[in-house]
Design a protein around this motif. Structure first.
Motif, PDB file in Angstrom:
ATOM      1  N   UNK A  60       0.849  -1.183   0.000  1.00  0.00           N
ATOM      2  CA  UNK A  60       0.000   0.000   0.000  1.00  0.00           C
ATOM      3  C   UNK A  60       0.886   1.236   0.000  1.00  0.00           C
ATOM      4  N   UNK A  61       0.584   2.201  -0.871  1.00  0.00           N
ATOM      5  CA  UNK A  61       1.327   3.449  -0.923  1.00  0.00           C
ATOM      6  C   UNK A  61       0.527   4.578  -0.293  1.00  0.00           C
ATOM      7  N   UNK A 211     -12.294   5.543  -3.023  1.00  0.00           N
ATOM      8  CA  UNK A 211     -11.545   5.033  -4.166  1.00  0.00           C
ATOM      9  C   UNK A 211     -10.137   5.597  -4.129  1.00  0.00           C
ATOM     10  N   UNK A 212      -9.119   4.720  -4.230  1.00  0.00           N
ATOM     11  CA  UNK A 212      -7.741   5.195  -4.260  1.00  0.00           C
ATOM     12  C   UNK A 212      -7.440   5.825  -5.614  1.00  0.00           C
ATOM     13  N   UNK A 266      -7.350   6.031   5.121  1.00  0.00           N
ATOM     14  CA  UNK A 266      -7.311   7.489   5.268  1.00  0.00           C
ATOM     15  C   UNK A 266      -7.319   7.851   6.746  1.00  0.00           C
ATOM     16  N   UNK A 267      -6.629   8.947   7.070  1.00  0.00           N
ATOM     17  CA  UNK A 267      -6.590   9.483   8.429  1.00  0.00           C
ATOM     18  C   UNK A 267      -6.635  10.997   8.358  1.00  0.00           C
ATOM     19  N   UNK A 268      -7.505  11.594   9.147  1.00  0.00           N
ATOM     20  CA  UNK A 268      -7.585  13.050   9.248  1.00  0.00           C
ATOM     21  C   UNK A 268      -7.448  13.451  10.705  1.00  0.00           C
ATOM     22  N   UNK A 278      -3.453  11.658   6.030  1.00  0.00           N
ATOM     23  CA  UNK A 278      -2.743  10.525   5.478  1.00  0.00           C
ATOM     24  C   UNK A 278      -3.733   9.759   4.610  1.00  0.00           C
ATOM     25  N   UNK A 279      -3.335   9.424   3.383  1.00  0.00           N
ATOM     26  CA  UNK A 279      -4.281   8.812   2.463  1.00  0.00           C
ATOM     27  C   UNK A 279      -3.624   7.707   1.647  1.00  0.00           C
ATOM     28  N   UNK A 280      -4.338   6.602   1.497  1.00  0.00           N
ATOM     29  CA  UNK A 280      -3.894   5.519   0.625  1.00  0.00           C
ATOM     30  C   UNK A 280      -4.047   5.955  -0.823  1.00  0.00           C
TER      31      UNK A 280
END
Length: 302
Positions: A60-61, A211-212, A266-268, A278-280
């Motif tokens: 995962x990026x 959706x990434x 995802x993290x907010x 932070x997002x995939x």
């Protein structure tokens, strides 16, 4: 800017994980993690790449933005084989901060899954900042008690032994097994990183779709509210106190392994200099490499 950015990055591991003793999940003896499968778009369901006869792995990026500016990029490699797992997160400065500050973190964890409980066995943390490298190695005994070693040596850790038993390291905490209701939230996470003890309480807020950027994942996600409670070993800095009072932190978790596992997409959260996200951005099959290297004096093999 960089100090707060680093804090935001470090907390991504603390905000996710399996339940500790404060909230015991129902134990399902038949739960296995035989493979990792991405829940992708209806037209594409890529299988995680096989590492050996029993294991599969994926990569995962992620990107991290603070105050609207890119500050870091990283990857999270996950290998699952039967009831065993290995994970390796690599994170480095990016964007404008990278021009002024050389920072990179290589963090690995391995262990086993017993029913609905994640049981770490080894954790390696290697930080390289401006040509200075620090390594921390933790290993857990059968009773769930971790032992910590540092190179170079560090001062005494002000955490009582009883507070560290049956905790999770920040990387193993990213592995979230679920059963029954398929709800990865509504649990308390007990985290110990070798220096600090945190509790993170997750509560379910809502369900959504995500959706990434590379469309490696497109589908269901559960949004959890995260409440941060510092325990012993934490410094009373402005950022720590903000997190303790803040109730706006949110974590998006998406299902893997046919819904038996969840991972962060995802993290907010808020920081003193603006919102951090932070997002995939990518998800793909990827062969497992190895755990982060450790000094020979530790006498530990990957």
């Amino acid at each position: 800017m960089t100090g707060n950015s680093v804090s935001a990055l470090a907390l991504t591991g603390l905000l996710l994980g399996s339940a500790g003793p404060a909230h015991a999940e129902p134990k399902t003896a038949g739960t296995k993690i035989a493979s990792v499968e991405t829940t992708a778009t209806p037209l594409s369901r890529p299988q995680a790449q096989a590492n050996d006869k029993t294991g599969r792995s994926l990569r995962a990026g992620y990107t991290v933005y603070v105050g609207g500016f890119l500050v870091a990029k990283g990857t999270l490699d996950t290998w699952i084989g039967g009831d065993n797992y290995k994970m390796r997160a690599q994170l480095g400065a990016a964007g404008l901060p990278a021009a002024f500050w050389d920072g990179h973190w290589d963090i690995g964890a391995e262990g086993a899954v017993d029913g609905m409980q994640v049981k770490p066995q080894r954790y390696v943390f290697v930080s390289s900042e401006n040509n200075k490298t620090k390594t921390r190695l933790m290993s857990w005994d059968k009773s769930g008690m971790p032992e910590t070693r540092n190179d170079p040596p560090e001062g005494k850790v002000s955490v009582l032994p009883g507070e560290t038993r049956n905790t999770r390291d920040p990387v193993s905490a990213l592995l979230v097994p679920v059963a029954g209701t398929k709800n990865p939230c509504d649990r308390t996470i007990r985290i110990f990183d070798g220096k600090r003890r945190y509790d993170i309480k997750l509560t379910k807020d809502r369900e959504t779709k995500i959706t990434t950027r590379d469309h490696g994942y497109s589908g269901h996600a559960i949004v959890c509210k995260a409440a941060f409670t510092p325990k012993t070993g934490t410094e009373r800095k402005k950022f720590t106190q903000m997190l303790r009072r803040d109730r706006a932190t949110e974590v998006w978790l998406a299902p893997l392994e046919k819904g038996r596992l969840y991972m962060p997409v995802k993290l907010k959260m808020r920081t003193p200099i603006g919102g951090a996200v932070l997002e995939l951005v990518s998800l793909e099959p990827h062969g497992w490499d190895s755990m982060p290297p450790v000094p020979k004096k530790f006498s530990q093999a990957d």
